[in-house]
Design a protein around this motif. Sequence first.
Motif, PDB file in Angstrom:
ATOM      1  N   PRO A 321      -4.348 -30.468 -28.778  1.00  0.00           N
ATOM      2  CA  PRO A 321      -4.860 -29.283 -28.079  1.00  0.00           C
ATOM      3  C   PRO A 321      -6.159 -29.551 -27.312  1.00  0.00           C
ATOM      4  O   PRO A 321      -6.650 -28.675 -26.609  1.00  0.00           O
ATOM      5  N   VAL A 322      -6.691 -30.757 -27.451  1.00  0.00           N
ATOM      6  CA  VAL A 322      -7.947 -31.104 -26.774  1.00  0.00           C
ATOM      7  C   VAL A 322      -7.681 -31.422 -25.314  1.00  0.00           C
ATOM      8  O   VAL A 322      -6.748 -32.156 -24.977  1.00  0.00           O
ATOM      9  N   ASN A 323      -8.495 -30.859 -24.443  1.00  0.00           N
ATOM     10  CA  ASN A 323      -8.395 -31.149 -23.015  1.00  0.00           C
ATOM     11  C   ASN A 323      -9.025 -32.500 -22.742  1.00  0.00           C
ATOM     12  O   ASN A 323     -10.236 -32.674 -22.829  1.00  0.00           O
ATOM     13  N   THR A 324      -8.185 -33.490 -22.455  1.00  0.00           N
ATOM     14  CA  THR A 324      -8.680 -34.862 -22.301  1.00  0.00           C
ATOM     15  C   THR A 324      -8.884 -35.254 -20.831  1.00  0.00           C
ATOM     16  O   THR A 324      -9.428 -36.314 -20.551  1.00  0.00           O
ATOM     17  N   LYS A 325      -8.481 -34.425 -19.897  1.00  0.00           N
ATOM     18  CA  LYS A 325      -8.538 -34.823 -18.479  1.00  0.00           C
ATOM     19  C   LYS A 325      -9.956 -35.003 -17.986  1.00  0.00           C
ATOM     20  O   LYS A 325     -10.256 -35.886 -17.199  1.00  0.00           O
TER      21      LYS A 325
END
Length: 330
Positions: A321-325
Amino acid sequence: MKGHFKNILCVLNDTHKQDEVVAQAIHIAKNHQAELTIMLALEALPPNANMIMQSFSYLESSNTMGAAANDWLQDQIAGWSRQYPMSGVVCVGHSFVDIISKVVNDEHDLVIKLSESAFVERLFNSDDMHLFRKCPCPVWVIHRGQTDQYKNVVAAIDLNYHYPAHEVSVRKKLNLDILRYSAQIALLEFAQLHIVHVFDAVPENILRDGFISVDEDAMERDLAKIHLERENELERLLFELQKELKPGVLEYLQPHAHLVHGYPRREISATAKSLGADAIVMGTISRLGVPGFIMGGTAEETIQHLKCAVIGIKPEGFITPVNTKKKAVK
């Protein structure tokens, strides 16, 4: 076969006595002939740091900290690399987010780190839990002073398949993955493999609080049926594992099965302790089939009571669920 690592990320959260976690990472990387990256993950200075450190600006302080950390890490890597080749990277920000971003962007298949908590009764703090909940690859957390060669490896599996069909399929795959990783670790460590499943017919708290009355004889018959059902499921699972292993490997491992009646949140950790577990491999989310679903109560409570290394894995198809972009570490 799953369980063989190719690209390991060893995370350091500070510069204090990190040799033992790096030694363990080198040990694992050598066994798997994997690439190894050492990541020094530091929390960013607070926004009001320039008010506290009046002689420096916030930006200067932050840049200085990053540069000093990089110098320290490169110095250490020069020594560690005499044992095994490795690269290093420093990140200053939000530790668990940066770690997960590095995993996603550079396709790491294992994160290994020391538990950060100093309290015996609570061995895993929030950053460790964030990784267990949200990191898409296996997370291997060890404790200071417990990095010797393992003698007993525990695979904690859930053979309860009384769920909707789509969820049962995910559970079966996760159980097989747990066995794959456990078998690989046991083989490479020359350790005894234990398989633990805890089952309960009626939740203990319901019986204890007297919400229902139970016919003791009927319950014993039900428990016997459940025990036989889980024995059969474990036999099928081991048959699937045997088909993937080279001939004779499963016979060499001689896994010991432990089907335990009791309350899972208590008995998994108690059984692991009674077996002298040096490491336990377990799934770290509860209801399955939902990408990014957070870790469930049973897994989290079990981890809090364990005093051995924990290797937490996710089911196939798990999406962090972590936004890695925007958080890629370079």
